[in-house]
Design a protein around this motif. Structure first.
Motif, PDB file in Angstrom:
ATOM      1  N   ARG A 126      -8.434  19.313 -10.322  1.00  0.00           N
ATOM      2  CA  ARG A 126      -8.957  18.031  -9.851  1.00  0.00           C
ATOM      3  C   ARG A 126      -7.902  16.934  -9.988  1.00  0.00           C
ATOM      4  O   ARG A 126      -7.699  16.138  -9.066  1.00  0.00           O
ATOM      5  N   LEU A 127      -7.213  16.901 -11.128  1.00  0.00           N
ATOM      6  CA  LEU A 127      -6.159  15.904 -11.320  1.00  0.00           C
ATOM      7  C   LEU A 127      -5.010  16.150 -10.342  1.00  0.00           C
ATOM      8  O   LEU A 127      -4.458  15.203  -9.758  1.00  0.00           O
ATOM      9  N   ASP A 128      -4.667  17.402 -10.129  1.00  0.00           N
ATOM     10  CA  ASP A 128      -3.601  17.729  -9.175  1.00  0.00           C
ATOM     11  C   ASP A 128      -3.940  17.224  -7.778  1.00  0.00           C
ATOM     12  O   ASP A 128      -3.097  16.643  -7.084  1.00  0.00           O
ATOM     13  N   ALA A 129      -5.173  17.410  -7.365  1.00  0.00           N
ATOM     14  CA  ALA A 129      -5.589  16.940  -6.041  1.00  0.00           C
ATOM     15  C   ALA A 129      -5.490  15.419  -5.950  1.00  0.00           C
ATOM     16  O   ALA A 129      -5.023  14.870  -4.939  1.00  0.00           O
ATOM     17  N   ALA A 130      -5.895  14.722  -7.002  1.00  0.00           N
ATOM     18  CA  ALA A 130      -5.830  13.259  -6.994  1.00  0.00           C
ATOM     19  C   ALA A 130      -4.392  12.770  -6.938  1.00  0.00           C
ATOM     20  O   ALA A 130      -4.090  11.766  -6.282  1.00  0.00           O
ATOM     21  N   LEU A 131      -3.489  13.478  -7.609  1.00  0.00           N
ATOM     22  CA  LEU A 131      -2.089  13.048  -7.662  1.00  0.00           C
ATOM     23  C   LEU A 131      -1.332  13.389  -6.393  1.00  0.00           C
ATOM     24  O   LEU A 131      -0.267  12.829  -6.133  1.00  0.00           O
ATOM     25  N   HIS A 132      -1.848  14.318  -5.600  1.00  0.00           N
ATOM     26  CA  HIS A 132      -1.204  14.638  -4.334  1.00  0.00           C
ATOM     27  C   HIS A 132      -1.427  13.533  -3.294  1.00  0.00           C
ATOM     28  O   HIS A 132      -0.743  13.507  -2.270  1.00  0.00           O
ATOM     29  N   GLU A 133      -2.378  12.663  -3.547  1.00  0.00           N
ATOM     30  CA  GLU A 133      -2.625  11.525  -2.655  1.00  0.00           C
ATOM     31  C   GLU A 133      -2.643  10.245  -3.482  1.00  0.00           C
ATOM     32  O   GLU A 133      -3.656   9.543  -3.556  1.00  0.00           O
ATOM     33  N   PRO A 134      -1.525   9.904  -4.113  1.00  0.00           N
ATOM     34  CA  PRO A 134      -1.544   8.809  -5.104  1.00  0.00           C
ATOM     35  C   PRO A 134      -1.748   7.433  -4.506  1.00  0.00           C
ATOM     36  O   PRO A 134      -2.148   6.509  -5.220  1.00  0.00           O
ATOM     37  N   LEU A 135      -1.475   7.272  -3.209  1.00  0.00           N
ATOM     38  CA  LEU A 135      -1.575   5.950  -2.594  1.00  0.00           C
ATOM     39  C   LEU A 135      -2.967   5.650  -2.049  1.00  0.00           C
ATOM     40  O   LEU A 135      -3.268   4.488  -1.736  1.00  0.00           O
ATOM     41  N   GLN A 136      -3.784   6.692  -1.930  1.00  0.00           N
ATOM     42  CA  GLN A 136      -5.106   6.513  -1.325  1.00  0.00           C
ATOM     43  C   GLN A 136      -6.102   5.955  -2.335  1.00  0.00           C
ATOM     44  O   GLN A 136      -6.192   6.439  -3.461  1.00  0.00           O
ATOM     45  N   ASP A 137      -6.841   4.942  -1.920  1.00  0.00           N
ATOM     46  CA  ASP A 137      -7.881   4.355  -2.772  1.00  0.00           C
ATOM     47  C   ASP A 137      -9.163   5.145  -2.550  1.00  0.00           C
ATOM     48  O   ASP A 137      -9.943   4.848  -1.638  1.00  0.00           O
ATOM     49  N   ARG A 138      -9.380   6.157  -3.388  1.00  0.00           N
ATOM     50  CA  ARG A 138     -10.515   7.064  -3.217  1.00  0.00           C
ATOM     51  C   ARG A 138     -11.497   6.882  -4.376  1.00  0.00           C
ATOM     52  O   ARG A 138     -11.154   7.146  -5.539  1.00  0.00           O
ATOM     53  N   ALA A 173       0.820  -1.210   0.000  1.00  0.00           N
ATOM     54  CA  ALA A 173       0.000   0.000   0.000  1.00  0.00           C
ATOM     55  C   ALA A 173       0.854   1.261   0.000  1.00  0.00           C
ATOM     56  O   ALA A 173       0.458   2.296  -0.552  1.00  0.00           O
ATOM     57  N   ALA A 174       2.037   1.180   0.624  1.00  0.00           N
ATOM     58  CA  ALA A 174       2.925   2.344   0.686  1.00  0.00           C
ATOM     59  C   ALA A 174       3.838   2.454  -0.525  1.00  0.00           C
ATOM     60  O   ALA A 174       4.486   3.494  -0.708  1.00  0.00           O
ATOM     61  N   ALA A 175       3.894   1.416  -1.364  1.00  0.00           N
ATOM     62  CA  ALA A 175       4.842   1.405  -2.479  1.00  0.00           C
ATOM     63  C   ALA A 175       4.178   1.463  -3.849  1.00  0.00           C
ATOM     64  O   ALA A 175       4.848   1.778  -4.835  1.00  0.00           O
ATOM     65  N   ASN A 176       2.882   1.182  -3.922  1.00  0.00           N
ATOM     66  CA  ASN A 176       2.214   1.073  -5.220  1.00  0.00           C
ATOM     67  C   ASN A 176       1.121   2.125  -5.360  1.00  0.00           C
ATOM     68  O   ASN A 176       0.030   1.972  -4.802  1.00  0.00           O
ATOM     69  N   PRO A 177       1.385   3.187  -6.096  1.00  0.00           N
ATOM     70  CA  PRO A 177       0.349   4.209  -6.266  1.00  0.00           C
ATOM     71  C   PRO A 177      -0.855   3.669  -7.024  1.00  0.00           C
ATOM     72  O   PRO A 177      -0.724   2.826  -7.916  1.00  0.00           O
ATOM     73  N   ARG A 178      -1.995   4.169  -6.648  1.00  0.00           N
ATOM     74  CA  ARG A 178      -3.224   3.849  -7.381  1.00  0.00           C
ATOM     75  C   ARG A 178      -3.341   4.716  -8.629  1.00  0.00           C
ATOM     76  O   ARG A 178      -3.963   4.305  -9.617  1.00  0.00           O
ATOM     77  N   ARG A 179      -2.774   5.902  -8.541  1.00  0.00           N
ATOM     78  CA  ARG A 179      -2.874   6.864  -9.642  1.00  0.00           C
ATOM     79  C   ARG A 179      -1.485   7.411  -9.962  1.00  0.00           C
ATOM     80  O   ARG A 179      -0.686   7.651  -9.058  1.00  0.00           O
ATOM     81  N   ILE A 180      -1.235   7.599 -11.247  1.00  0.00           N
ATOM     82  CA  ILE A 180      -0.039   8.263 -11.723  1.00  0.00           C
ATOM     83  C   ILE A 180      -0.474   9.358 -12.691  1.00  0.00           C
ATOM     84  O   ILE A 180      -1.640   9.372 -13.124  1.00  0.00           O
ATOM     85  N   PRO A 181       0.400  10.273 -13.059  1.00  0.00           N
ATOM     86  CA  PRO A 181       0.035  11.281 -14.073  1.00  0.00           C
ATOM     87  C   PRO A 181       0.056  10.642 -15.460  1.00  0.00           C
ATOM     88  O   PRO A 181       1.045  10.697 -16.175  1.00  0.00           O
ATOM     89  N   ARG A 182      -1.021   9.990 -15.798  1.00  0.00           N
ATOM     90  CA  ARG A 182      -1.059   9.293 -17.084  1.00  0.00           C
ATOM     91  C   ARG A 182      -1.024  10.308 -18.230  1.00  0.00           C
ATOM     92  O   ARG A 182      -1.624  11.383 -18.149  1.00  0.00           O
ATOM     93  N   ASN A 183      -0.337   9.918 -19.282  1.00  0.00           N
ATOM     94  CA  ASN A 183      -0.081  10.841 -20.389  1.00  0.00           C
ATOM     95  C   ASN A 183      -1.370  11.402 -20.978  1.00  0.00           C
ATOM     96  O   ASN A 183      -1.474  12.601 -21.252  1.00  0.00           O
ATOM     97  N   HIS A 184      -2.362  10.544 -21.169  1.00  0.00           N
ATOM     98  CA  HIS A 184      -3.600  11.014 -21.800  1.00  0.00           C
ATOM     99  C   HIS A 184      -4.374  11.946 -20.880  1.00  0.00           C
ATOM    100  O   HIS A 184      -5.044  12.881 -21.353  1.00  0.00           O
ATOM    101  N   GLN A 185      -4.271  11.725 -19.575  1.00  0.00           N
ATOM    102  CA  GLN A 185      -4.967  12.611 -18.634  1.00  0.00           C
ATOM    103  C   GLN A 185      -4.307  13.987 -18.590  1.00  0.00           C
ATOM    104  O   GLN A 185      -4.999  15.016 -18.530  1.00  0.00           O
TER     105      GLN A 185
END
Length: 473
Positions: free
Chosen positions: A438-450, A407-419
């Motif tokens: 909105r994307l910036d907020a999601a990427l600031h918490e990449p490990l959280q399953d939201r 959970a601490a090593a595998n992000p759920r979200r990355i800055p995907r190129n198309h996004q």
């Protein structure tokens, strides 16, 4: 409102040129990184106000600033260019944060400098938003990186392939000193300035280092850790030139960078990397090549016996693979939920990567899916995944808390190129920055399953895939 303490600007002539930013017509704040401002000891409300905006746009210089454009050279795709330098960036000055850390505050896209060559010194909105998103994600993912303090639009237009909205990024770095900075003086045979630069970097970044050899050893170790971090995220820098390799070990210059979707170890996205020199799998090898250039610059400072100095420098650079492999094993061990991985565990990780490449499995979703049992669905032939999965399950059965490690090593979200391309397009065409925020907020918490950010965890559809990225100059 900013207490500058400009150590680099106190170095003698030759390290930089004193260059003021070029004012812009109508600066408007797009994003302000308030947590970063507070960490630096800056008042975010002041930065968001008229005086702060004037500084962030280069329209007004606060007391104590010492604007400069730094000189450096560099190997670009293996070819040496003896003079590059800040062609579109102005370093306003340095601040000392409440925790004692020293940081550069630089305006990227601030206008012409003596190093602009044939460029216009400006940046357009797309690369500014890209660097803001990616650098802040990297920081959230624990990778050493420059940071984005603010992004503004200038109210002016810049010309690239077409006419585009201008913008400026305020970049924060432990320093902007690069391998190319050392090359600038080495190619000129300026040993005295090399010595001054070495002393400056040691004092600023590696006070425990013993002379030029100690500095080289410290930089080798720092870069090994950073690049192992890149590899663990599927990150492809795109332009690993020596002028884009920081002495502090921070990731710097997010031009045509990208993250791998469907895994391909030879993934290349940069439109200018036609030969695949900087492919994902080549990044550790290129790091060694770049560090060898730094070593060549430092040899004259390693004592009177130059043969011995060459031998010591060579050993320091040749230490990179072992340090990198240990860092890589630590990263990928954690991604598999293994606290103290061994070489056997490294082989287990390599087996998975081989399966992923054969099946073009999504890099991020596969590793994230190990935790919740969805990884199998990422493979075109799920049955091919099953023997590996059985071996992995047997291995982590002896671990105390593999889920927490993953959970601490595998992000759920990355800055995907198309996004990223989608938010840039909306900002450029519609002057709408809501998707960017909105994307910036999601990427600031990449490990959280939201659940509200599930859309950002999706792989691109066939018509969304971005195969080429551009540096924006």
């Amino acid at each position: 409102m900013i207490a500058f303490d400009n150590s680099y600007a106190r170095l003698p002539a030759g390290f930089f040129t004193r260059t003021a930013p070029t004012p812009v017509a109508d600066p408007q704040l797009v994003a302000l990184n308030r947590p970063l401002a507070e960490r630096l000891g800056l008042d975010p409300d002041w930065l968001a106000g008229p005086e702060g905006l004037a500084m962030l746009s280069g329209n007004s210089l606060p007391d104590g600033s010492a604007p400069i454009a730094q000189a450096y050279a560099g190997h670009q795709f293996g070819g040496f260019v003896p003079q590059l330098g800040d062609g579109r960036a102005v370093l306003l000055g340095e601040v000392v944060a409440p925790d004692g850390g020293r940081f550069d505050i630089q305006l990227k896209g601030a206008g012409l400098t003596p190093f602009s060559r044939r460029g216009d010194g400006r940046a357009w909105l797309g690369p500014v938003l890209r660097e803001y998103l990616v650098s802040e994600f990297m920081a959230a993912a624990g990778i050493p990186t420059t940071r984005a303090l603010a992004a503004i639009t200038t109210g002016e237009r810049v010309i690239r392939e077409t006419v585009l909205p201008g913008a400026i990024l305020t970049r924060v770095a432990a320093s902007h000193i690069r391998i190319g900075t050392f090359e600038f003086f080495a190619v000129r045979g300026d040993v005295e300035r090399l010595r001054l630069l070495t002393d400056h970097v040691i004092a600023r970044h590696y006070p425990q280092a013993d002379g030029a050899l100690g500095l080289l050893q410290a930089v080798v170790a720092a870069q090994a850790a950073t690049i192992a971090g890149w590899m663990g995220l599927g990150f492809v820098h795109g332009v690993m030139n020596t002028d884009n390799m920081s002495l502090s070990g921070e990731t710097i210059d997010y031009g045509p960078c990208a993250f791998i979707d469907a895994f391909d170890p030879r993934a290349v996205f940069s439109s200018i990397d036609t030969g695949g020199r900087y492919a994902w799998i080549e990044q550790p090898n290129i790091a060694v090549w770049n560090l060898a250039q730094l070593a060549s610059c430092l040899v004259p400072l390693m004592g009177a016996d130059q043969d011995q100095a060459v031998e010591q420098a060579t050993r320091a650079v040749h230490a990179f693979p072992a340090i990198y492999e240990a860092e890589w094993l630590k990263r990928f061990g954690a991604k598999l939920g293994i606290a103290a991985p061994t070489a056997t565990d490294g082989a287990l990780a390599e087996r998975l990567l081989t399966l992923m490449a054969a099946s073009r499995a999504d890099f991020t979703r596969t590793f994230a899916g190990l935790s919740d049992g969805t990884a199998r669905a990422e493979f075109a032939d799920p049955a091919a995944f099953d023997p590996w999965h059985a071996d992995w399950q047997a291995r982590i059965a002896t671990e105390t808390d593999p889920q927490a490690l993953m959970a601490a090593a595998n992000p759920r979200r990355i800055p995907r190129n198309h996004q990223i391309e989608a938010v840039i397009r909306t900002a450029r065409d519609d002057d709408d920055f809501a998707p960017f925020h909105r994307l910036d907020a999601a990427l600031h918490e990449p490990l959280q399953d939201r659940p509200e950010w599930d859309e950002y965890a999706l792989a691109p559809t066939a018509d969304q895939i971005v195969r080429r990225t551009f540096c924006g100059t």
